[in-house]
Write an enzyme that holds these catalytic residues in place. Sequence first.
Site, mmCIF file in Angstrom:
data_model
loop_
_atom_site.group_PDB
_atom_site.id
_atom_site.type_symbol
_atom_site.label_atom_id
_atom_site.label_comp_id
_atom_site.label_asym_id
_atom_site.label_seq_id
_atom_site.Cartn_x
_atom_site.Cartn_y
_atom_site.Cartn_z
ATOM 1 N N ARG A 1 0.816 -1.220 0.000
ATOM 2 C CA ARG A 1 0.000 0.000 0.000
ATOM 3 C C ARG A 1 0.847 1.266 0.000
ATOM 4 N NH1 ARG A 1 -1.373 2.873 3.855
ATOM 5 N NH2 ARG A 1 -1.403 1.238 5.431
ATOM 6 N N LYS B 1 -6.077 2.012 -20.514
ATOM 7 C CA LYS B 1 -6.301 2.188 -21.944
ATOM 8 C C LYS B 1 -4.993 1.931 -22.706
ATOM 9 C CE LYS B 1 -10.246 3.370 -20.208
ATOM 10 N NZ LYS B 1 -10.593 4.741 -19.893
HETATM 11 C C1 PLP Z 1 -11.133 5.428 -18.780
HETATM 12 C C2 PLP Z 1 -10.740 6.815 -18.537
HETATM 13 C C3 PLP Z 1 -10.567 7.302 -17.226
HETATM 14 C C4 PLP Z 1 -10.833 6.466 -16.002
HETATM 15 O O1 PLP Z 1 -9.925 5.423 -15.915
HETATM 16 P P1 PLP Z 1 -10.177 4.040 -15.107
HETATM 17 O O2 PLP Z 1 -8.899 3.332 -15.320
HETATM 18 O O3 PLP Z 1 -11.378 3.390 -15.705
HETATM 19 O O4 PLP Z 1 -10.416 4.428 -13.683
HETATM 20 C C5 PLP Z 1 -10.156 8.617 -17.074
HETATM 21 N N1 PLP Z 1 -9.945 9.411 -18.127
HETATM 22 C C6 PLP Z 1 -10.126 8.998 -19.396
HETATM 23 C C7 PLP Z 1 -9.882 9.955 -20.520
HETATM 24 C C8 PLP Z 1 -10.527 7.695 -19.646
HETATM 25 O O5 PLP Z 1 -10.714 7.290 -20.905
#
Ligand code: PLP
Length: 391
Positions: free
Chosen positions: A52, A203
């Site tokens: 953590r 992503k």
């Molecule tokens: C998906 C996304 C987030 C959030 O991310 P998580 O990993 O789902 O918490 C924030 N900003 C953008 C531009 C995103 O596409």
Amino acid sequence: MDWKKTRLQTRALHAGEPRPRIGGSLSIPIFQSVVFEHLTEDTAYDDILYPRLNNLPNHVALGRKLAALEGGEAGLVTASGMAAITTTLLETLGAGGHLLVQDQLYGGTHAFLVESLSSFGLSFDFVDAGDPRSWADKLRPTTRAFYVESMTNPLMQVAEHQAVASFAREHGLVSIIDNTFATPVNFRPLEIGFDLVVHSATKYLNGHSDLVAGAIVGSGERIHRIRHHLNHLGGTLDPHACFLLNRGLKTLVLRVQRHNENGLTLARALAERPEVACVHYPGLEDHPHHARAEKLFDGFGGMLSFEPAGGVAAARRIIGRLRIPTHGPSLGGVETLVTRPATTSHAGLGREERERLGIGDALIRVSVGVEAIDDLMQDFLGALADGSETP
Ligand SMILES: *Cc1c(COP(=O)(O)O)cnc(C)c1O
């Protein structure tokens, strides 16, 4: 070796990786343990390894690699993109702080601001991030930060980023940018004066649609403070996810180059078709922010959206006929995905608000993957042609 002197692809592979290798292992072992033996009787608190506290070798290596990719002094990984965003905002705003923020945002960020920020005694104002003259009116004595996204979803709008960084500097605000859509391959906001970069590493950074993670990069001092906050809030990334993210990052540059090529080729082809009313892609000359994107970015990315001429019925037919893409939300992975924002990411806004933003109900968003472009083109153009027939 100072990896900052090397090209991005070399950094993606080597920056942050422990030298000498741990136990000789080329890939970093997964430190799947919550207890680490005290090597001396008087181990200092700061030296205690504990997941953590974001200090496992897996965390440290990723922080360094991300910093090298974004051109920052230090970096951090977090349990999700939202953990990166919320922790960064809470730390930066401090008690009673006020935020200037772009009016088009990722849904989760928008919901956090609208539904949660006031419960911390914090406030915000939306601004048109493409209209610098409108910003000064929104400043308050308590304004502490300015938050934008490198490209907005789903119309791929590009804010006046250079002006945002300069305005923030001039008024003593911390400038923060969500660089998820552009990635450091196409845009390194710290180079134009931003203070902090945040990511949903879920992503493009990971790129394989198989984990949730976030990232934060900035100066050593800011990252130190945010890490302290993160340790309290608990949004730490699991070591196994660290391992996968590190593996994904090694091919980031290769992947994004292919996303860029495929995105541009598909966007151009769609724009020429009579069955398509309009295409939103910053690499197209008729995109309203094309010139700005060309100046700021090294590539236009793999995200595009298009509006079929035949409306919602045509959109449904096209999605139904596509064979390669998966119909689903999220983005940034190697496989092509399609979704209709009106039914997913922007469903909560209601039709009127969507219309105001220019997000039609028929709009199809594409996260263009790294498949062979000929196969993607054949699939999309075939689905369009079929879609124009009356069923
Ligand atoms: C998906 C996304 C987030 C959030 O991310 P998580 O990993 O789902 O918490 C924030 N900003 C953008 C531009 C995103 O596409």
